[in-house]
Write a protein that holds these residues in place. Structure first.
Motif, short mmCIF file in Angstrom:
data_model
loop_
_atom_site.label_atom_id
_atom_site.label_comp_id
_atom_site.label_asym_id
_atom_site.label_seq_id
_atom_site.Cartn_x
_atom_site.Cartn_y
_atom_site.Cartn_z
N GLN A 163 0.83 -1.20 0.00
CA GLN A 163 0.00 0.00 0.00
C GLN A 163 0.86 1.26 0.00
O GLN A 163 0.58 2.21 -0.73
N TYR A 210 2.66 1.49 -3.53
CA TYR A 210 1.76 1.93 -4.60
C TYR A 210 1.37 3.39 -4.43
O TYR A 210 1.24 4.12 -5.42
N ALA A 211 1.20 3.84 -3.21
CA ALA A 211 0.87 5.25 -2.97
C ALA A 211 2.02 6.14 -3.41
O ALA A 211 1.80 7.19 -4.03
N CYS A 212 3.25 5.73 -3.13
CA CYS A 212 4.43 6.51 -3.55
C CYS A 212 4.56 6.53 -5.07
O CYS A 212 4.83 7.59 -5.66
N ASP A 257 2.15 6.14 -7.27
CA ASP A 257 1.08 6.97 -7.81
C ASP A 257 1.41 8.46 -7.67
O ASP A 257 1.17 9.25 -8.59
N ARG A 258 1.99 8.83 -6.56
CA ARG A 258 2.36 10.23 -6.33
C ARG A 258 3.45 10.68 -7.31
O ARG A 258 3.40 11.76 -7.87
#
Length: 120
Positions: free
Chosen positions: A7, A10-12, A14-15
């Motif tokens: 999580q 993937y957040a990094c 996406d950013r």
């Protein structure tokens, strides 16, 4: 534990992707197009791009003329030009004829590297 890592990862990612999209697509219509495009070496777009960098010692009026000449020159070549690097290579064979256009190509080719370097 693995789920939390995924999580965060993937957040990094996406950013990072959204940041790159915001930075490099904002003025992408001004960048010299690929040779197969109708906008390849468009004098309006090349001139506008040169005006964005007034301290670069690139004369927008001269670069527009050079772009028109380069378009004819490139169409007469037997080799295929697929990238801006290919175009720059061929233009560098005639540096006196395409001085401003070569500088503009150098500027465009180094923009992503320069932007990333500033982030560090």
């Amino acid at each position: 534990m693995e789920r939390e890592r995924s999580q965060i990862l993937y957040a990094c990612i996406d950013r990072i992707v959204s940041e790159l999209n915001a930075r490099f697509t904002q003025n992408s219509e001004l960048l010299p197009s690929i040779p197969q495009s109708a906008y390849f070496l468009s004098t309006d777009r090349v001139g506008t791009l040169a005006r964005l960098y007034p301290t670069s010692d690139i004369n927008p009026l001269v670069v527009e003329v050079e772009a028109g000449t380069a378009k004819s020159y490139v169409s007469s070549l037997q080799s295929h030009i697929l990238t801006l690097s290919d175009l720059r290579f061929h233009l560098s064979k005639m540096p006196n004829a395409f001085r401003n256009l070569i500088r503009l190509a150098d500027l465009v080719l180094t923009l992503p590297v320069t932007s990333v370097e500033n982030e560090r």
